[in-house]
Design a protein around this motif. Structure first.
Motif, PDB file in Angstrom:
ATOM      1  N   ILE A 117       0.832  -1.204   0.000  1.00 19.71           N
ATOM      2  CA  ILE A 117       0.000   0.000   0.000  1.00 19.71           C
ATOM      3  C   ILE A 117       0.866   1.254   0.000  1.00 19.71           C
ATOM      4  O   ILE A 117       0.587   2.227  -0.725  1.00 19.71           O
ATOM      5  CB  ILE A 117      -0.963  -0.013   1.205  1.00 19.71           C
ATOM      6  N   GLU A 118       1.934   1.256   0.799  1.00 22.38           N
ATOM      7  CA  GLU A 118       2.824   2.419   0.839  1.00 22.38           C
ATOM      8  C   GLU A 118       3.443   2.673  -0.536  1.00 22.38           C
ATOM      9  O   GLU A 118       3.528   3.809  -0.991  1.00 22.38           O
ATOM     10  CB  GLU A 118       3.925   2.231   1.887  1.00 22.38           C
ATOM     11  N   ILE A 119       3.864   1.602  -1.196  1.00 22.96           N
ATOM     12  CA  ILE A 119       4.463   1.749  -2.527  1.00 22.96           C
ATOM     13  C   ILE A 119       3.419   2.212  -3.531  1.00 22.96           C
ATOM     14  O   ILE A 119       3.673   3.097  -4.358  1.00 22.96           O
ATOM     15  CB  ILE A 119       5.102   0.413  -2.969  1.00 22.96           C
ATOM     16  N   ALA A 120       2.221   1.626  -3.476  1.00 21.00           N
ATOM     17  CA  ALA A 120       1.156   1.987  -4.413  1.00 21.00           C
ATOM     18  C   ALA A 120       0.747   3.449  -4.244  1.00 21.00           C
ATOM     19  O   ALA A 120       0.539   4.164  -5.232  1.00 21.00           O
ATOM     20  CB  ALA A 120      -0.042   1.070  -4.219  1.00 21.00           C
ATOM     21  N   LYS A 121       0.633   3.909  -2.995  1.00 20.65           N
ATOM     22  CA  LYS A 121       0.276   5.305  -2.740  1.00 20.65           C
ATOM     23  C   LYS A 121       1.310   6.241  -3.361  1.00 20.65           C
ATOM     24  O   LYS A 121       0.957   7.250  -3.980  1.00 20.65           O
ATOM     25  CB  LYS A 121       0.182   5.550  -1.231  1.00 20.65           C
ATOM     26  N   THR A 122       2.570   5.889  -3.184  1.00 15.08           N
ATOM     27  CA  THR A 122       3.637   6.714  -3.754  1.00 15.08           C
ATOM     28  C   THR A 122       3.583   6.700  -5.267  1.00 15.08           C
ATOM     29  O   THR A 122       3.745   7.744  -5.924  1.00 15.08           O
ATOM     30  CB  THR A 122       5.012   6.203  -3.277  1.00 15.08           C
ATOM     31  N   LEU A 123       3.323   5.545  -5.836  1.00 15.49           N
ATOM     32  CA  LEU A 123       3.265   5.424  -7.289  1.00 15.49           C
ATOM     33  C   LEU A 123       2.099   6.225  -7.864  1.00 15.49           C
ATOM     34  O   LEU A 123       2.243   6.891  -8.901  1.00 15.49           O
ATOM     35  CB  LEU A 123       3.141   3.946  -7.688  1.00 15.49           C
ATOM     36  N   VAL A 124       0.949   6.159  -7.199  1.00 18.47           N
ATOM     37  CA  VAL A 124      -0.220   6.908  -7.669  1.00 18.47           C
ATOM     38  C   VAL A 124       0.081   8.401  -7.743  1.00 18.47           C
ATOM     39  O   VAL A 124      -0.225   9.067  -8.737  1.00 18.47           O
ATOM     40  CB  VAL A 124      -1.435   6.659  -6.741  1.00 18.47           C
ATOM     41  N   GLN A 125       0.693   8.924  -6.687  1.00 20.99           N
ATOM     42  CA  GLN A 125       1.008  10.346  -6.674  1.00 20.99           C
ATOM     43  C   GLN A 125       2.121  10.671  -7.673  1.00 20.99           C
ATOM     44  O   GLN A 125       2.139  11.767  -8.248  1.00 20.99           O
ATOM     45  CB  GLN A 125       1.427  10.786  -5.265  1.00 20.99           C
ATOM     46  N   SER A 126       3.020   9.719  -7.892  1.00 18.08           N
ATOM     47  CA  SER A 126       4.109   9.949  -8.841  1.00 18.08           C
ATOM     48  C   SER A 126       3.586  10.036 -10.268  1.00 18.08           C
ATOM     49  O   SER A 126       4.055  10.860 -11.067  1.00 18.08           O
ATOM     50  CB  SER A 126       5.140   8.827  -8.743  1.00 18.08           C
ATOM     51  N   VAL A 127       2.623   9.186 -10.592  1.00 23.24           N
ATOM     52  CA  VAL A 127       2.081   9.150 -11.950  1.00 23.24           C
ATOM     53  C   VAL A 127       1.494  10.506 -12.327  1.00 23.24           C
ATOM     54  O   VAL A 127       1.592  10.956 -13.483  1.00 23.24           O
ATOM     55  CB  VAL A 127       1.017   8.035 -12.076  1.00 23.24           C
ATOM     56  N   ALA A 128       0.899  11.203 -11.349  1.00 19.79           N
ATOM     57  CA  ALA A 128       0.286  12.499 -11.629  1.00 19.79           C
ATOM     58  C   ALA A 128       1.309  13.531 -12.102  1.00 19.79           C
ATOM     59  O   ALA A 128       0.956  14.489 -12.788  1.00 19.79           O
ATOM     60  CB  ALA A 128      -0.439  13.009 -10.386  1.00 19.79           C
ATOM     61  N   VAL A 129       2.565  13.334 -11.726  1.00 20.46           N
ATOM     62  CA  VAL A 129       3.615  14.257 -12.163  1.00 20.46           C
ATOM     63  C   VAL A 129       3.879  14.098 -13.656  1.00 20.46           C
ATOM     64  O   VAL A 129       4.099  15.072 -14.377  1.00 20.46           O
ATOM     65  CB  VAL A 129       4.912  14.004 -11.373  1.00 20.46           C
ATOM     66  N   PHE A 130       3.818  12.860 -14.123  1.00 18.34           N
ATOM     67  CA  PHE A 130       4.202  12.568 -15.503  1.00 18.34           C
ATOM     68  C   PHE A 130       3.028  12.610 -16.478  1.00 18.34           C
ATOM     69  O   PHE A 130       3.228  12.706 -17.678  1.00 18.34           O
ATOM     70  CB  PHE A 130       4.856  11.181 -15.566  1.00 18.34           C
ATOM     71  N   ASP A 131       1.814  12.523 -15.980  1.00 14.71           N
ATOM     72  CA  ASP A 131       0.631  12.519 -16.836  1.00 14.71           C
ATOM     73  C   ASP A 131      -0.200  13.753 -16.489  1.00 14.71           C
ATOM     74  O   ASP A 131      -0.870  13.800 -15.463  1.00 14.71           O
ATOM     75  CB  ASP A 131      -0.184  11.239 -16.606  1.00 14.71           C
ATOM     76  N   THR A 132      -0.170  14.766 -17.366  1.00 18.82           N
ATOM     77  CA  THR A 132      -0.833  16.038 -17.075  1.00 18.82           C
ATOM     78  C   THR A 132      -2.349  15.925 -17.041  1.00 18.82           C
ATOM     79  O   THR A 132      -3.028  16.834 -16.566  1.00 18.82           O
ATOM     80  CB  THR A 132      -0.436  17.090 -18.120  1.00 18.82           C
ATOM     81  N   SER A 133      -2.894  14.806 -17.554  1.00 20.51           N
ATOM     82  CA  SER A 133      -4.344  14.632 -17.535  1.00 20.51           C
ATOM     83  C   SER A 133      -4.836  14.153 -16.163  1.00 20.51           C
ATOM     84  O   SER A 133      -6.038  14.079 -15.923  1.00 20.51           O
ATOM     85  CB  SER A 133      -4.776  13.623 -18.607  1.00 20.51           C
ATOM     86  N   ARG A 134      -3.898  13.827 -15.292  1.00 20.83           N
ATOM     87  CA  ARG A 134      -4.267  13.371 -13.954  1.00 20.83           C
ATOM     88  C   ARG A 134      -3.888  14.430 -12.922  1.00 20.83           C
ATOM     89  O   ARG A 134      -3.115  15.330 -13.182  1.00 20.83           O
ATOM     90  CB  ARG A 134      -3.568  12.051 -13.617  1.00 20.83           C
ATOM     91  N   ARG A 135      -4.450  14.294 -11.748  1.00 17.46           N
ATOM     92  CA  ARG A 135      -4.142  15.216 -10.656  1.00 17.46           C
ATOM     93  C   ARG A 135      -3.832  14.395  -9.410  1.00 17.46           C
ATOM     94  O   ARG A 135      -4.309  13.263  -9.260  1.00 17.46           O
ATOM     95  CB  ARG A 135      -5.315  16.147 -10.384  1.00 17.46           C
ATOM     96  N   PRO A 136      -3.022  14.939  -8.504  1.00 15.81           N
ATOM     97  CA  PRO A 136      -2.754  14.224  -7.251  1.00 15.81           C
ATOM     98  C   PRO A 136      -4.052  13.965  -6.488  1.00 15.81           C
ATOM     99  O   PRO A 136      -4.981  14.781  -6.522  1.00 15.81           O
ATOM    100  CB  PRO A 136      -1.850  15.200  -6.489  1.00 15.81           C
ATOM    101  N   LEU A 137      -4.135  12.825  -5.823  1.00 24.16           N
ATOM    102  CA  LEU A 137      -5.335  12.488  -5.063  1.00 24.16           C
ATOM    103  C   LEU A 137      -5.395  13.286  -3.767  1.00 24.16           C
ATOM    104  O   LEU A 137      -4.371  13.565  -3.141  1.00 24.16           O
ATOM    105  CB  LEU A 137      -5.352  10.998  -4.730  1.00 24.16           C
ATOM    106  N   SER A 138      -6.604  13.652  -3.394  1.00 25.79           N
ATOM    107  CA  SER A 138      -6.808  14.314  -2.107  1.00 25.79           C
ATOM    108  C   SER A 138      -6.645  13.274  -1.005  1.00 25.79           C
ATOM    109  O   SER A 138      -6.687  12.067  -1.265  1.00 25.79           O
ATOM    110  CB  SER A 138      -8.210  14.912  -2.043  1.00 25.79           C
ATOM    111  N   PRO A 139      -6.461  13.723   0.250  1.00 32.58           N
ATOM    112  CA  PRO A 139      -6.363  12.751   1.350  1.00 32.58           C
ATOM    113  C   PRO A 139      -7.550  11.803   1.415  1.00 32.58           C
ATOM    114  O   PRO A 139      -7.378  10.602   1.669  1.00 32.58           O
ATOM    115  CB  PRO A 139      -6.285  13.649   2.584  1.00 32.58           C
ATOM    116  N   ALA A 140      -8.758  12.321   1.183  1.00 33.14           N
ATOM    117  CA  ALA A 140      -9.947  11.463   1.223  1.00 33.14           C
ATOM    118  C   ALA A 140      -9.915  10.434   0.100  1.00 33.14           C
ATOM    119  O   ALA A 140     -10.259   9.254   0.293  1.00 33.14           O
ATOM    120  CB  ALA A 140     -11.211  12.316   1.121  1.00 33.14           C
ATOM    121  N   GLU A 141      -9.493  10.866  -1.085  1.00 26.42           N
ATOM    122  CA  GLU A 141      -9.406   9.946  -2.219  1.00 26.42           C
ATOM    123  C   GLU A 141      -8.326   8.898  -1.978  1.00 26.42           C
ATOM    124  O   GLU A 141      -8.480   7.732  -2.354  1.00 26.42           O
ATOM    125  CB  GLU A 141      -9.117  10.725  -3.506  1.00 26.42           C
TER     126      GLU A 141
END
Length: 224
Positions: A117-141
């Motif tokens: 889960i820790e790795i996946a959370k980091t990866l999800v937020q990392s992907v948003a840096v490289f894909d401009t169509s995505r945005r970082p997830l909010s804490p609730a998300e």
């Protein structure tokens, strides 16, 4: 993590950068140093001595050797063959029950889930840096993602741990496995499992924070 995160919009270069970022942030040696530092803060000499005595018993040493052997590259093909054979020959139900209990008292699956889960959370937020169509997830998300990941991961990881255990411990007798379960039920060992697991998860969190710093620097460099 590709089972949970769509990487199809990223270029090969972006994926390679992500892989390098995660590998650097979650470096095994750095995690080990972090865990050791935390364990020193929780060190209780008498309890630690009792745990060491348990780990130095012949059975514990034997099982550690079996685990190292099962995890070695040389055993990769043997493991694949073992898994293929499981599809044709169902394992002994009593053996499965014992190994499920060992998993429970050793917290193997529970710890693996938290790590993933820790790795996946980091990866999800990392992907948003490289894909401009995505945005970082909010804490609730992110909390919602964690809950869904945990539900999906629990069954798959528990089954993986079981299959790996059937393979790694295949040469052990039932009495040896029962004795090893008893080792983990020891109160000092449970104390050690609690503090070591907590230390590992904290270390993973620290690594995730480091990854976040690296992501921020990368984002700033890209915007220059």
């Amino acid at each position: 993590n590709e089972d949970f995160i769509d990487l199809s919009d990223l270029s090969d270069d972006d994926i390679d950068t992500l892989r390098e970022l995660l590998t650097t942030s979650f470096d095994a040696k750095a995690l080990s140093r972090d865990v050791q530092t935390q364990l020193q803060a929780d060190y209780v000499p008498a309890r630690a001595a009792a745990v060491l005595a348990l780990l130095r018993k012949p059975l514990s040493r034997k099982i550690t050797a079996l685990e190292e052997q099962a995890n070695s590259p040389a055993s990769a093909q043997a493991f694949r063959d073992f898994v293929a054979d499981l599809a044709l020959h169902e394992p002994d139900p009593d053996r499965v029950t014992m190994l499920r209990e060992l998993d429970k008292v050793s917290h193997s699956t529970d710890t693996a889930i938290l790590i993933q889960i820790e790795i996946a959370k980091t990866l999800v937020q990392s992907v948003a840096v490289f894909d401009t169509s995505r945005r970082p997830l909010s804490p609730a998300e992110m909390d919602e993602l964690v809950l869904s990941l945990k539900d999906e991961l629990t069954t798959s990881l528990r089954n993986h741990v079981l299959i790996w255990s059937l393979f790694a411990y295949r040469s052990l007798t039932d009495s040896e496995i029962k004795a090893y379960i008893g080792t983990y039920k020891n109160t000092d060992m449970q104390w050690f499992m609690r503090i070591s697991s907590a230390a590992l998860i904290k270390a993973m969190g620290h690594a995730a924070q480091q990854a976040g710093v690296s992501i921020g620097r990368l984002r700033n460099a890209q915007q220059i």
